[in-house]
Design a protein around this motif. Structure first.
Motif, PDB file in Angstrom:
ATOM      1  N   ASN A 500       0.859  -1.186   0.000  1.00  0.00           N
ATOM      2  CA  ASN A 500       0.000   0.000   0.000  1.00  0.00           C
ATOM      3  C   ASN A 500       0.888   1.227   0.000  1.00  0.00           C
ATOM      4  OD1 ASN A 500      -1.815   2.066   0.370  1.00  0.00           O
ATOM      5  ND2 ASN A 500      -2.329   1.527   2.481  1.00  0.00           N
ATOM      6  N   THR A 501       0.944   1.900  -1.127  1.00  0.00           N
ATOM      7  CA  THR A 501       1.696   3.151  -1.203  1.00  0.00           C
ATOM      8  C   THR A 501       0.773   4.245  -1.715  1.00  0.00           C
ATOM      9  OG1 THR A 501       3.749   4.184  -2.040  1.00  0.00           O
ATOM     10  CG2 THR A 501       2.557   2.753  -3.560  1.00  0.00           C
ATOM     11  N   SER A 502       1.153   5.472  -1.484  1.00  0.00           N
ATOM     12  CA  SER A 502       0.272   6.595  -1.796  1.00  0.00           C
ATOM     13  C   SER A 502       0.018   6.698  -3.300  1.00  0.00           C
ATOM     14  CB  SER A 502       0.868   7.905  -1.270  1.00  0.00           C
ATOM     15  OG  SER A 502       2.164   8.111  -1.790  1.00  0.00           O
ATOM     16  N   PHE A 503      -1.203   7.054  -3.638  1.00  0.00           N
ATOM     17  CA  PHE A 503      -1.609   7.217  -5.027  1.00  0.00           C
ATOM     18  C   PHE A 503      -1.141   8.601  -5.494  1.00  0.00           C
ATOM     19  CE2 PHE A 503      -5.561   6.968  -8.056  1.00  0.00           C
ATOM     20  CZ  PHE A 503      -4.703   6.965  -9.143  1.00  0.00           C
ATOM     21  N   ASN A 504       0.042   8.638  -6.030  1.00  0.00           N
ATOM     22  CA  ASN A 504       0.621   9.849  -6.599  1.00  0.00           C
ATOM     23  C   ASN A 504       1.888   9.447  -7.342  1.00  0.00           C
ATOM     24  OD1 ASN A 504       2.043   9.256  -4.141  1.00  0.00           O
ATOM     25  ND2 ASN A 504       2.941  11.290  -4.204  1.00  0.00           N
ATOM     26  N   ARG A 505       2.409  10.377  -8.122  1.00  0.00           N
ATOM     27  CA  ARG A 505       3.709  10.187  -8.743  1.00  0.00           C
ATOM     28  C   ARG A 505       4.743  11.019  -8.001  1.00  0.00           C
ATOM     29  NH1 ARG A 505       1.019  11.445 -14.519  1.00  0.00           N
ATOM     30  NH2 ARG A 505       0.111  13.004 -13.131  1.00  0.00           N
ATOM     31  N   ASN A 506       6.003  10.781  -8.303  1.00  0.00           N
ATOM     32  CA  ASN A 506       7.086  11.432  -7.564  1.00  0.00           C
ATOM     33  C   ASN A 506       6.936  12.952  -7.565  1.00  0.00           C
ATOM     34  OD1 ASN A 506       9.469  11.421  -6.068  1.00  0.00           O
ATOM     35  ND2 ASN A 506      10.741  11.686  -7.878  1.00  0.00           N
ATOM     36  N   GLN A 507       7.127  13.540  -6.381  1.00  0.00           N
ATOM     37  CA  GLN A 507       7.090  14.989  -6.181  1.00  0.00           C
ATOM     38  C   GLN A 507       5.695  15.599  -6.314  1.00  0.00           C
ATOM     39  OE1 GLN A 507       9.793  16.508  -4.986  1.00  0.00           O
ATOM     40  NE2 GLN A 507      10.873  14.551  -5.172  1.00  0.00           N
ATOM     41  N   GLU A 508       4.669  14.766  -6.409  1.00  0.00           N
ATOM     42  CA  GLU A 508       3.297  15.266  -6.466  1.00  0.00           C
ATOM     43  C   GLU A 508       2.581  15.006  -5.153  1.00  0.00           C
ATOM     44  OE1 GLU A 508       2.319  14.495 -11.223  1.00  0.00           O
ATOM     45  OE2 GLU A 508       1.307  13.331  -9.674  1.00  0.00           O
ATOM     46  N   PRO A 509       1.645  15.869  -4.770  1.00  0.00           N
ATOM     47  CA  PRO A 509       0.796  15.549  -3.616  1.00  0.00           C
ATOM     48  C   PRO A 509      -0.045  14.309  -3.907  1.00  0.00           C
ATOM     49  CG  PRO A 509       0.614  17.871  -4.220  1.00  0.00           C
ATOM     50  CD  PRO A 509       1.342  17.191  -5.339  1.00  0.00           C
ATOM     51  N   MET A 510      -0.563  13.710  -2.858  1.00  0.00           N
ATOM     52  CA  MET A 510      -1.430  12.554  -3.035  1.00  0.00           C
ATOM     53  C   MET A 510      -2.694  12.960  -3.801  1.00  0.00           C
ATOM     54  SD  MET A 510      -2.605   9.784  -0.117  1.00  0.00           S
ATOM     55  CE  MET A 510      -1.256  10.278   0.944  1.00  0.00           C
ATOM     56  N   ILE A 511      -3.195  12.026  -4.577  1.00  0.00           N
ATOM     57  CA  ILE A 511      -4.399  12.256  -5.366  1.00  0.00           C
ATOM     58  C   ILE A 511      -5.561  12.645  -4.454  1.00  0.00           C
ATOM     59  CG2 ILE A 511      -6.133  11.094  -6.791  1.00  0.00           C
ATOM     60  CD1 ILE A 511      -3.372  11.792  -8.141  1.00  0.00           C
ATOM     61  N   HIS A 512      -6.351  13.594  -4.921  1.00  0.00           N
ATOM     62  CA  HIS A 512      -7.524  14.020  -4.155  1.00  0.00           C
ATOM     63  C   HIS A 512      -8.820  13.728  -4.901  1.00  0.00           C
ATOM     64  CE1 HIS A 512     -10.408  16.461  -1.978  1.00  0.00           C
ATOM     65  NE2 HIS A 512     -10.617  17.187  -3.062  1.00  0.00           N
ATOM     66  N   ASN A 513      -8.943  14.227  -6.146  1.00  0.00           N
ATOM     67  CA  ASN A 513     -10.229  14.095  -6.838  1.00  0.00           C
ATOM     68  C   ASN A 513     -10.122  13.168  -8.049  1.00  0.00           C
ATOM     69  OD1 ASN A 513      -9.381  15.539  -9.173  1.00  0.00           O
ATOM     70  ND2 ASN A 513      -9.867  17.498  -8.207  1.00  0.00           N
ATOM     71  N   PRO A 514     -11.238  12.810  -8.664  1.00  0.00           N
ATOM     72  CA  PRO A 514     -11.222  11.848  -9.771  1.00  0.00           C
ATOM     73  C   PRO A 514     -10.426  12.305 -10.991  1.00  0.00           C
ATOM     74  CG  PRO A 514     -13.417  11.985  -8.829  1.00  0.00           C
ATOM     75  CD  PRO A 514     -12.618  13.078  -8.191  1.00  0.00           C
ATOM     76  N   ILE A 515     -10.419  13.604 -11.288  1.00  0.00           N
ATOM     77  CA  ILE A 515      -9.643  14.094 -12.436  1.00  0.00           C
ATOM     78  C   ILE A 515      -8.163  13.768 -12.245  1.00  0.00           C
ATOM     79  CG2 ILE A 515      -8.794  16.186 -13.570  1.00  0.00           C
ATOM     80  CD1 ILE A 515     -11.512  15.617 -14.519  1.00  0.00           C
ATOM     81  N   GLU A 516      -7.653  14.030 -11.047  1.00  0.00           N
ATOM     82  CA  GLU A 516      -6.242  13.741 -10.759  1.00  0.00           C
ATOM     83  C   GLU A 516      -5.985  12.239 -10.804  1.00  0.00           C
ATOM     84  OE1 GLU A 516      -6.694  17.518  -7.836  1.00  0.00           O
ATOM     85  OE2 GLU A 516      -6.322  15.536  -6.965  1.00  0.00           O
TER      86      GLU A 516
END
Length: 538
Positions: A500-516
């Protein structure tokens, strides 16, 4: 009674901007501003989008807020004028402002969040309101300060300085230094001259730090925090673009060991002073899960609680709780930290139509996810409300099979686009956790403490080089759908455990909404995404 807690500031040194809404002592909404504005840490800002979302979630107006709670009790009246002007300009109204001490807010977030009646409270960061460490105790809802250690003797600044020396960015990459430390030999580098540790604490040598004028904020992340004296002791710092030689791995290991020695010394003295056997931790340094493992296993510690949003994002929570308590509303510990926005299936359909993606309806997201992971697929998982704090806890997560020997490499290279040495964490069924991991505390729901991986288990992609893992235990009450996924996964692979790792790519904040979520899915090597009751595949 509504209390709106905020963290932030108008100088570059103030970061982890956040908003928390507390009603009669209960947290009803909490979010990091970076999730909304997509600016990592949102340094030097006051929350704006978070306040809008909190009011919208509670269906109230700014005029319904009784108190605006924040830190900065030592910043003078001018800062209060700044806050009033900001709130009136952006929202048309400013509630009554109450500023509390930075470390009291940290302490409140940990103590009230723990649910303990009586406990030691230790807060540690670079600095806040001029203080780097606060020793306190809590009893019957009241917090008593025992000692405050000034910024001139800061473990947070020491560790950030060494983070920079090893080629990382301070105030954001300290966890990378911690991960790299496991690859080094701490006995090859002596940092005794930089940080002297005794039986009742420590003393940082100020000669190794750049001099700051009284009241001045720290420099930007692009500026070195250390002086030329560190060059003389250790040589040239690692350039960020260069490989990790064994030398810098050893420096990282020595830095981690010094931090552990200093914190263990502090906690031992705090226990001797109070006689208490429960420990609450908060502040950025409290996110060092390797130290927390050492603390958990001390023979005089019966229970440990690390505030999930221990960085400065937790300031908004602690400040709101302090103001609630002072006004007769007892703080109520959240049953979980899924405290952000929720997107229904109807909401999701609107986003799919906007973006033109093709989705498949599924009746059982947990079962579908487990079947894909069992096929060694890497999936994105977008369910329920955002987590509050820096850890993915099964709401905005990337999931994969921990038994696959190359899965760590695959995710780091194709999805996270980050350094290959960095480990991944496991989520594990609470009832199975102690079958695979060693640690005094059987429940660890927030990924804040390392555990030893027991011998004889084939889980290479969550086992760090030092044979530890930062675990998240999951039970049915905490997150029913995520728990169901782990149960289904156990049926498929014989193991109720998932990367379980955060849903994001390197240097990005964690995903918040469906578009992201859609953007990150198609902009990385993720194989499939389960979002609500829908499946996206490539």
């Amino acid at each position: 009674m509504y209390v709106l807690g905020i963290n932030g500031g108008v100088r570059a040194g103030y970061q982890d901007v956040s908003t928390v809404l507390v009603q009669d002592g209960r947290v009803i909404y909490a979010i990091d501003e970076e999730r909304l504005n997509r600016k990592k840490h949102s340094a030097g800002q006051l929350p704006y989008l978070g306040i809008i979302e909190a009011l919208k979630f509670a269906n109230i107006a700014i005029e319904d807020i009784d108190y605006l709670a924040t830190h900065g009790s030592t910043w003078g009246e001018q800062y209060e004028d700044v806050l009033k002007e900001y709130m009136r300009y952006q929202f048309g109204h400013c509630p009554k402002i109450i500023r509390v001490h930075h470390h009291m807010a940290h302490a409140a977030s940990a103590y009230y969040g723990s649910g303990y009646d009586e406990a030691m409270i230790l807060t540690m960061d670079a600095s806040g309101d001029g203080i780097a460490i606060q020793k306190a105790k809590g009893k019957e809802g009241k917090i008593e300060i025992l000692e405050q250690i000034p910024r001139s003797n800061s473990l947070g600044i020491f560790y950030s300085m060494m983070t920079q020396f090893c080629g990382f960015t301070r105030d954001t990459d300290e966890y990378k230094l911690m991960g790299l430390a496991a690859y080094g030999n701490p006995t090859k580098i002596s940092l005794d001259e930089v940080l002297e540790v005794g039986t009742n604490g420590f003393k940082a040598n100020p000669d190794f730090l750049k001099t700051l004028q009284p009241g001045a904020p720290q420099g930007s992340r692009q500026q070195a925090a250390f002086s030329d004296k560190l060059f003389q002791l250790l040589g040239e710092p690692r350039l960020p673009s260069t490989p990790f030689s064994d030398y810098y791995k050893d420096v990282a290991a020595a830095s981690q060991q010094k931090l552990e020695e200093a914190i263990l010394s502090i906690v031992k003295s705090l226990h001797e002073e109070t006689g208490l056997r429960r420990l609450c931790l908060a502040g950025g340094v409290a996110l060092n899960c390797e130290v927390n493992q050492q603390l958990m296993n001390l023979d005089f510690i019966d229970a440990i609680f690390v505030q999930p949003a221990s960085g400065d994002d937790g300031i908004s929570l602690g400040a709101a709780w302090l103001v609630s308590e002072e006004n007769g509303q007892k703080p109520i510990p959240p049953s979980n930290y899924y405290l952000g926005n929720l997107y229904t299936n109807d909401d999701l359909l609107k986003y799919f139509e906007l973006t033109g993606v093709q989705v498949k309806n599924i009746s059982n997201p947990a079962k579908q996810a487990a079947e894909l992971v069992a096929q060694d697929k890497v999936i994105a998982w977008f369910q329920g409300r955002d987590e509050f704090g820096p850890r993915a806890l099964g709401a905005r997560s990337i999931l994969a099979n921990p038994q696959h020997p190359d899965m760590k490499h695959i995710i780091n290279k194709k999805i996270k686009f980050r350094e290959g040495f960095r480990p991944f964490c496991p989520s594990v069924l609470e009832e199975d956790a102690m079958l695979y991991f060693d640690g005094k505390q059987a429940v660890a729901p927030y990924m804040t403490i390392n555990y030893q991986v027991k011998a004889g288990h084939n889980i290479p992609s969550i086992t760090h080089v030092n044979n530890t893992a930062r675990i998240q235990t999951v039970n049915k009450d905490q997150n029913p759908l995520y728990y169901a996924y782990l149960r289904e996964l156990k049926e498929n692979i014989g193991l109720g455990m998932s990367i379980n790792t955060s849903f994001n790519r390197n240097q990005e904040p964690m995903i918040h909404n469906p578009i992201e979520a859609i953007s990150a899915f198609y902009g990385s090597g993720i194989d499939a995404m389960i979002i609500g009751d829908f499946l996206l595949e490539k």
